[in-house]
Scaffold this motif. Structure first.
Motif, PDB file in Angstrom:
ATOM      1  N   LEU A 196      31.702  72.316  12.033  1.00 12.37           N
ATOM      2  CA  LEU A 196      30.240  72.266  11.926  1.00 12.37           C
ATOM      3  C   LEU A 196      29.611  71.678  13.188  1.00 12.37           C
ATOM      4  CD1 LEU A 196      29.748  71.021   8.250  1.00 12.37           C
ATOM      5  CD2 LEU A 196      29.189  73.286   9.149  1.00 12.37           C
ATOM      6  N   SER A 197      30.259  70.676  13.777  1.00 11.10           N
ATOM      7  CA  SER A 197      29.714  70.080  15.002  1.00 11.10           C
ATOM      8  C   SER A 197      29.697  71.095  16.141  1.00 11.10           C
ATOM      9  CB  SER A 197      30.527  68.851  15.397  1.00 11.10           C
ATOM     10  OG  SER A 197      31.853  69.203  15.768  1.00 11.10           O
ATOM     11  N   LEU A 198      30.726  71.933  16.199  1.00 10.65           N
ATOM     12  CA  LEU A 198      30.754  72.981  17.225  1.00 10.65           C
ATOM     13  C   LEU A 198      29.677  74.028  16.958  1.00 10.65           C
ATOM     14  CD1 LEU A 198      34.612  73.479  17.652  1.00 10.65           C
ATOM     15  CD2 LEU A 198      33.049  72.187  19.115  1.00 10.65           C
ATOM     16  N   PHE A 199      29.431  74.316  15.683  1.00  9.84           N
ATOM     17  CA  PHE A 199      28.339  75.234  15.333  1.00  9.84           C
ATOM     18  C   PHE A 199      27.001  74.695  15.854  1.00  9.84           C
ATOM     19  CE2 PHE A 199      30.335  77.372  11.328  1.00  9.84           C
ATOM     20  CZ  PHE A 199      31.269  77.976  12.154  1.00  9.84           C
ATOM     21  N   LYS A 200      26.792  73.383  15.669  1.00  9.61           N
ATOM     22  CA  LYS A 200      25.531  72.782  16.088  1.00  9.61           C
ATOM     23  C   LYS A 200      25.366  72.791  17.601  1.00  9.61           C
ATOM     24  CE  LYS A 200      25.231  69.770  12.046  1.00  9.61           C
ATOM     25  NZ  LYS A 200      25.249  68.377  11.520  1.00  9.61           N
ATOM     26  N   LEU A 201      26.474  72.749  18.331  1.00  8.87           N
ATOM     27  CA  LEU A 201      26.428  72.774  19.797  1.00  8.87           C
ATOM     28  C   LEU A 201      26.482  74.194  20.356  1.00  8.87           C
ATOM     29  CD1 LEU A 201      28.875  69.809  20.502  1.00  8.87           C
ATOM     30  CD2 LEU A 201      26.378  69.791  20.742  1.00  8.87           C
ATOM     31  N   SER A 213      41.251  70.637  24.272  1.00  7.58           N
ATOM     32  CA  SER A 213      42.227  69.861  25.038  1.00  7.58           C
ATOM     33  C   SER A 213      41.615  68.746  25.892  1.00  7.58           C
ATOM     34  CB  SER A 213      43.037  70.797  25.952  1.00  7.58           C
ATOM     35  OG  SER A 213      43.697  71.785  25.183  1.00  7.58           O
ATOM     36  N   ILE A 214      40.330  68.859  26.246  1.00  6.87           N
ATOM     37  CA  ILE A 214      39.730  67.885  27.152  1.00  6.87           C
ATOM     38  C   ILE A 214      38.608  67.092  26.475  1.00  6.87           C
ATOM     39  CG2 ILE A 214      38.485  67.585  29.333  1.00  6.87           C
ATOM     40  CD1 ILE A 214      39.868  70.133  30.339  1.00  6.87           C
ATOM     41  N   ILE A 215      37.611  67.791  25.976  1.00  8.32           N
ATOM     42  CA  ILE A 215      36.418  67.126  25.445  1.00  8.32           C
ATOM     43  C   ILE A 215      36.694  66.463  24.099  1.00  8.32           C
ATOM     44  CG2 ILE A 215      34.012  67.427  24.789  1.00  8.32           C
ATOM     45  CD1 ILE A 215      34.613  67.868  27.774  1.00  8.32           C
ATOM     46  N   PHE A 216      37.327  67.221  23.204  1.00  7.63           N
ATOM     47  CA  PHE A 216      37.497  66.720  21.851  1.00  7.63           C
ATOM     48  C   PHE A 216      38.345  65.441  21.790  1.00  7.63           C
ATOM     49  CE2 PHE A 216      38.464  67.080  17.278  1.00  7.63           C
ATOM     50  CZ  PHE A 216      37.172  67.337  16.825  1.00  7.63           C
ATOM     51  N   PRO A 217      39.478  65.345  22.490  1.00  5.63           N
ATOM     52  CA  PRO A 217      40.257  64.090  22.450  1.00  5.63           C
ATOM     53  C   PRO A 217      39.457  62.883  22.929  1.00  5.63           C
ATOM     54  CG  PRO A 217      41.605  65.860  23.325  1.00  5.63           C
ATOM     55  CD  PRO A 217      40.204  66.391  23.243  1.00  5.63           C
ATOM     56  N   GLN A 218      38.636  63.060  23.954  1.00  6.69           N
ATOM     57  CA  GLN A 218      37.808  61.942  24.428  1.00  6.69           C
ATOM     58  C   GLN A 218      36.735  61.576  23.416  1.00  6.69           C
ATOM     59  OE1 GLN A 218      36.827  62.011  28.791  1.00  6.69           O
ATOM     60  NE2 GLN A 218      37.673  64.086  28.683  1.00  6.69           N
ATOM     61  N   ALA A 219      36.190  62.586  22.753  1.00  3.01           N
ATOM     62  CA  ALA A 219      35.170  62.325  21.735  1.00  3.01           C
ATOM     63  C   ALA A 219      35.758  61.525  20.569  1.00  3.01           C
ATOM     64  CB  ALA A 219      34.582  63.643  21.227  1.00  3.01           C
ATOM     65  N   ILE A 220      36.998  61.859  20.193  1.00  4.60           N
ATOM     66  CA  ILE A 220      37.649  61.146  19.087  1.00  4.60           C
ATOM     67  C   ILE A 220      37.810  59.663  19.417  1.00  4.60           C
ATOM     68  CG2 ILE A 220      39.786  60.913  17.772  1.00  4.60           C
ATOM     69  CD1 ILE A 220      38.077  63.245  16.927  1.00  4.60           C
ATOM     70  N   LYS A 221      38.151  59.354  20.670  1.00  2.00           N
ATOM     71  CA  LYS A 221      38.271  57.950  21.077  1.00  2.00           C
ATOM     72  C   LYS A 221      36.939  57.227  20.921  1.00  2.00           C
ATOM     73  CE  LYS A 221      41.959  58.711  24.463  1.00  2.00           C
ATOM     74  NZ  LYS A 221      42.340  58.592  25.890  1.00  2.00           N
ATOM     75  N   ASN A 222      35.857  57.932  21.249  1.00  2.00           N
ATOM     76  CA  ASN A 222      34.538  57.306  21.178  1.00  2.00           C
ATOM     77  C   ASN A 222      34.091  57.043  19.748  1.00  2.00           C
ATOM     78  OD1 ASN A 222      34.327  57.432  23.995  1.00  2.00           O
ATOM     79  ND2 ASN A 222      33.295  59.423  23.954  1.00  2.00           N
ATOM     80  N   GLY A 242      27.839  63.693  18.081  1.00  4.17           N
ATOM     81  CA  GLY A 242      27.444  62.602  18.970  1.00  4.17           C
ATOM     82  C   GLY A 242      28.566  62.196  19.905  1.00  4.17           C
ATOM     83  N   GLY A 243      29.809  62.201  19.395  1.00  2.59           N
ATOM     84  CA  GLY A 243      30.950  61.864  20.243  1.00  2.59           C
ATOM     85  C   GLY A 243      31.165  62.878  21.351  1.00  2.59           C
ATOM     86  N   ILE A 244      30.973  64.153  21.056  1.00  6.44           N
ATOM     87  CA  ILE A 244      31.135  65.202  22.071  1.00  6.44           C
ATOM     88  C   ILE A 244      30.060  65.072  23.152  1.00  6.44           C
ATOM     89  CG2 ILE A 244      30.978  67.684  22.466  1.00  6.44           C
ATOM     90  CD1 ILE A 244      32.272  68.086  19.719  1.00  6.44           C
ATOM     91  N   LEU A 245      28.824  64.823  22.719  1.00  5.14           N
ATOM     92  CA  LEU A 245      27.736  64.692  23.691  1.00  5.14           C
ATOM     93  C   LEU A 245      27.879  63.442  24.552  1.00  5.14           C
ATOM     94  CD1 LEU A 245      24.674  65.784  21.496  1.00  5.14           C
ATOM     95  CD2 LEU A 245      25.860  67.118  23.269  1.00  5.14           C
ATOM     96  N   ALA A 246      28.637  62.443  24.016  1.00  2.00           N
ATOM     97  CA  ALA A 246      28.820  61.209  24.775  1.00  2.00           C
ATOM     98  C   ALA A 246      29.833  61.343  25.912  1.00  2.00           C
ATOM     99  CB  ALA A 246      29.259  60.093  23.833  1.00  2.00           C
ATOM    100  N   VAL A 247      30.640  62.403  25.874  1.00  2.70           N
ATOM    101  CA  VAL A 247      31.611  62.633  26.951  1.00  2.70           C
ATOM    102  C   VAL A 247      30.864  62.994  28.227  1.00  2.70           C
ATOM    103  CG1 VAL A 247      33.555  64.056  27.721  1.00  2.70           C
ATOM    104  CG2 VAL A 247      33.369  63.356  25.323  1.00  2.70           C
ATOM    105  N   ASP A 248      31.260  62.427  29.329  1.00  2.07           N
ATOM    106  CA  ASP A 248      30.571  62.638  30.614  1.00  2.07           C
ATOM    107  C   ASP A 248      30.473  64.125  30.951  1.00  2.07           C
ATOM    108  OD1 ASP A 248      30.733  62.839  33.821  1.00  2.07           O
ATOM    109  OD2 ASP A 248      29.762  60.952  33.233  1.00  2.07           O
ATOM    110  N   MET A 307      45.575  54.355  21.759  1.00  2.00           N
ATOM    111  CA  MET A 307      44.772  55.351  22.478  1.00  2.00           C
ATOM    112  C   MET A 307      44.191  54.740  23.751  1.00  2.00           C
ATOM    113  SD  MET A 307      42.836  57.276  19.295  1.00  2.00           S
ATOM    114  CE  MET A 307      42.093  58.524  20.335  1.00  2.00           C
ATOM    115  N   ARG A 308      43.842  53.446  23.701  1.00  2.00           N
ATOM    116  CA  ARG A 308      43.313  52.798  24.894  1.00  2.00           C
ATOM    117  C   ARG A 308      44.385  52.658  25.978  1.00  2.00           C
ATOM    118  NH1 ARG A 308      39.882  47.875  22.071  1.00  2.00           N
ATOM    119  NH2 ARG A 308      38.053  49.138  21.435  1.00  2.00           N
TER     120      ARG A 308
END
Length: 478
Positions: A299-304, A395-404, A369-375, A474-475
């Motif tokens: 759903l988050s990908l649908f919104k983006l 492989s790139i955006i989603f793993p960083q979003a999960i950490k956030n 929100g986590g995806i949008l927070a990725v640089d 993860m850190r």
């Protein structure tokens, strides 16, 4: 579709299928009939928590006798009393036996068998008050079970406060806590609850206030009605019906329940039954969390997405599931699914779907929100290297979003563990339902509820501790 997403969806399907099989082991038997009951009304029906959690009682013995005589295999579905008529109308159950009185209002919705027992109403109160007539109850706080004929007995009492609750144990507890002056109960049930508590007494109402008789309820036009009537007639003729009545009404309560402020000795023999609910609660939470996370990610990908129909769908979906009560969604899934689709969805599967779909609505915003927070530089670098969009996101955006958003995900899991107590209303034997059963059996609320509260707290502590370990790992991988 990535291997990760395929694995997640496969895991959800496998768990939901296992849940459905686990709660519907008799679904393939052609001659199985399902009986609906509210097992908090001893001696008619109650859960034998010390004997493995089996539903027992007068109604159960009569139903088993009839089912055996007619060649059926009996399956019992335990739920709140006020949901029994709805279960009949939506064909969740084939018939209802739950000390249900025949009334003109109920005849409009269901068909009744011949009466199998007639009882009298009583007034249950503390011994120091000991009310003996409705006249004495004027201006008092009176409790009745929601959907029962005891409501009719107190209808029109001016100046009295009528409190309607789903369960008899809750009404009895309200007397002991001082929030009710008296409760109107059927005679045998009143005897059961007062026999083990020296502080409670019951007094018969005048014979003019007799109940109209207990009967078996069926969906309108059910062919089972005539079969059961014939079996009941045979039981009355050969004395087997009276033998069952004598068996349950002739029992004497020898065990005295604790009357102190706090007495955990009453839980002796119930610990194993209560702890079995941990497995149900954890299974439900795992299914809901996994389903909610995967569907929320989609759903988050649908919104983006740049595709307007996907954006509209995700927005409307989130609005509906966040804008309606979770309990309402649960009841709709459980009761409406058989009526609309013909599929007899199990209680646990209905709960998993309802909670998973609801959780996804909230998680979709968190993940977005986590995806949008990725640089933004991460996206620009990936695009400059020619990495496909799907690969970049997974492989790139989603793993960083999960950490956030890991703390927010943990909070959602904690909420699911606690909100799982709502599934008790449709009969799932989770921790909360089992605590209610013990409360009904002991007429003590604080001890079983406190014990279950400790279990919930321990589960949440374990969950948060695991989340902290994951967050540290993860850190370190950064």
């Amino acid at each position: 579709m990535s291997r990760w997403l395929k694995w997640s969806l496969s895991a959800i399907a496998a768990v939901l299928l296992a849940a459905g099989v686990w709660t519907n082991t008799s679904g393939g038997e052609p001659k199985t009939i399902v009986m609906g009951t509210s097992a908090d009304y001893p001696p008619y029906e109650s859960v034998d928590a010390k004997g493995g959690g089996e539903v027992v009682g007068l109604d159960i013995d009569i139903a088993r006798h009839i089912a055996e005589k007619l060649g059926y295999e009996l399956k019992i579905s335990n739920m709140d009393f006020n949901g029994l008529i709805a279960a009949l109308q939506t064909k969740r159950v084939d018939f209802v036996m739950s000390a249900m009185s025949v009334t003109e209002e109920r005849k409009q919705s269901v068909d009744f068998s011949e009466n199998y027992y007639t009882a009298r109403n009583t007034i249950v109160s503390e011994e120091e008050k000991s009310y003996s007539s409705l006249e004495e109850l004027k201006g008092k706080r009176i409790g009745v079970q929601l959907g029962s004929t005891q409501e009719k007995a107190v209808a029109g009492m001016d100046g009295s406060e009528i409190v309607k609750l789903n369960r008899i144990p809750d009404l009895v507890q309200e007397i002991k806590s001082g929030r009710l002056d008296a409760v109107i109960l059927e005679d045998a049930v009143a005897l059961e609850y007062t026999a083990g508590d020296s502080n409670l007494v019951y007094r018969f109402l005048p014979t003019a206030d007799e109940d109209e008789g207990y009967a078996i309820a069926f969906p309108k036009g059910s062919p089972l009605r005539e079969e059961f009537n014939a079996a009941l007639a045979d039981m009355k003729a050969d004395g087997s019906l009276q033998a069952i009545v004598d068996k349950w009404f002739g029992k004497e309560e020898s065990e005295r329940r604790g009357n102190g402020i706090l007495d955990f000795n009453i839980l002796d023999g119930y610990m194993g039954y209560l702890l079995e609910g941990v497995f149900v609660t954890l299974l439900f939470t795992f299914v809901s969390a996994l389903f909610g996370f995967v569907w929320g990610s989609i759903l988050s990908l649908f919104k983006l997405s740049s595709m307007k129909p996907l954006q509209w769908f995700a927005t409307v979906y989130t609005s509906i599931f966040r804008g309606t009560p979770l309990l309402l969604q649960l009841l709709i899934f459980y009761f409406a699914t058989p009526q609309l689709t013909g599929y007899d969805i199990s209680a646990l599967m209905a709960a998993g779907l309802a909670f998973g779909l609801n959780s996804a609505a909230y998680l979709s915003e968190t993940i977005r929100g986590g995806i949008l927070a990725v640089d933004k530089g991460q996206r620009e670098a990936a695009m400059a290297l020619g990495i496909p969009y799907r690969t970049m996101m997974i492989s790139i955006i989603f793993p960083q979003a999960i950490k956030n958003i890991l703390p927010a995900l943990v909070n959602e899991c904690v909420a699911l563990v606690k909100e799982s107590s709502l599934v008790s209303v449709i009969g799932v034997a989770d921790l909360m339902r089992r605590a209610n059963v013990v409360q009904a059996d002991t007429a003590r609320a604080f001890e079983p509820l406190l014990f279950v509260a400790v279990i919930y707290y321990a589960l949440v502590l374990v969950l948060t501790s695991l989340a902290r370990l994951l967050e540290r790992r993860m850190r370190r991988s950064d």
